[in-house]
Design a protein around this motif. Sequence first.
Motif, mmCIF file in Angstrom:
data_model
loop_
_atom_site.group_PDB
_atom_site.id
_atom_site.type_symbol
_atom_site.label_atom_id
_atom_site.label_comp_id
_atom_site.label_asym_id
_atom_site.label_seq_id
_atom_site.Cartn_x
_atom_site.Cartn_y
_atom_site.Cartn_z
ATOM 1 N N ALA A 150 0.834 -1.102 0.057
ATOM 2 C CA ALA A 150 -0.223 0.019 -0.114
ATOM 3 C C ALA A 150 0.848 1.346 -0.065
ATOM 4 N N LYS A 151 1.911 1.096 0.784
ATOM 5 C CA LYS A 151 3.024 2.351 0.815
ATOM 6 C C LYS A 151 3.339 2.555 -0.640
ATOM 7 N N GLU A 152 3.989 1.369 -1.002
ATOM 8 C CA GLU A 152 4.613 1.546 -2.553
ATOM 9 C C GLU A 152 3.623 2.122 -3.604
ATOM 10 N N LEU A 153 2.390 1.700 -3.522
ATOM 11 C CA LEU A 153 1.394 2.065 -4.484
ATOM 12 C C LEU A 153 1.068 3.427 -4.312
ATOM 13 N N LYS A 154 0.752 4.108 -3.060
ATOM 14 C CA LYS A 154 0.624 5.197 -2.864
ATOM 15 C C LYS A 154 1.460 6.287 -3.528
#
Length: 203
Positions: free
Chosen positions: A14-18
């Motif tokens: 999720a952090k990477e996608l954000k």
Amino acid sequence: MFTLLLASHNQDKAKELKALLSGMNIQLLTLNDFPNIVPTIEDQDTISANAMKKAFEASLKTGLVSLADDTGLFIKALNDKPGVYSARFAGEHCSYKDNRMKVLKLMEGITNRYAEFRTCVALSAPDGIISFKIGILEGNITTEERGTNGFGYDSIFMPLSFNKTYAEMTDTEKNSISHRAKAIEAIIPIIKELIESSKGGLQ
């Protein structure tokens, strides 16, 4: 605002996608926002099929456009293993470290250490798959763990043309070359089309 569901509980993803979607008018949710949804059983033979299954089931259950990915580490000397079984290579409920240690053990004494990270990203609506894209990052397996900025197999994977592992890179460096970033970048134009056609948010 366009609502997009990342069909995963993994906060690292999720952090990477954000970061990759920054600047876009998107509200990103994850399966942590839907605690009653039973996780998809990843029983397909390829990472592409797993990604599509996860995206479609999440979209069907929530009514939201959903994005899912499946990633595998394909090591040439191990006949492309762990491949689709990368997340559970050392057994069910194993840790990231368990998987890394198994790979390093199997690779002892092997000189050809070429490997590829492959990610398939699938985008689905409740009525079916919209699109899927694949990203590949080439590299080599190291002989020991190096670095702490990462997860999965990052600390034993050194991308080609680099003298440091994936886990020794900054988030910015990783996102500029990553297999997941390549796959997401390929599907972003389709997400943008959905945002335009939704005229304020597709629910």
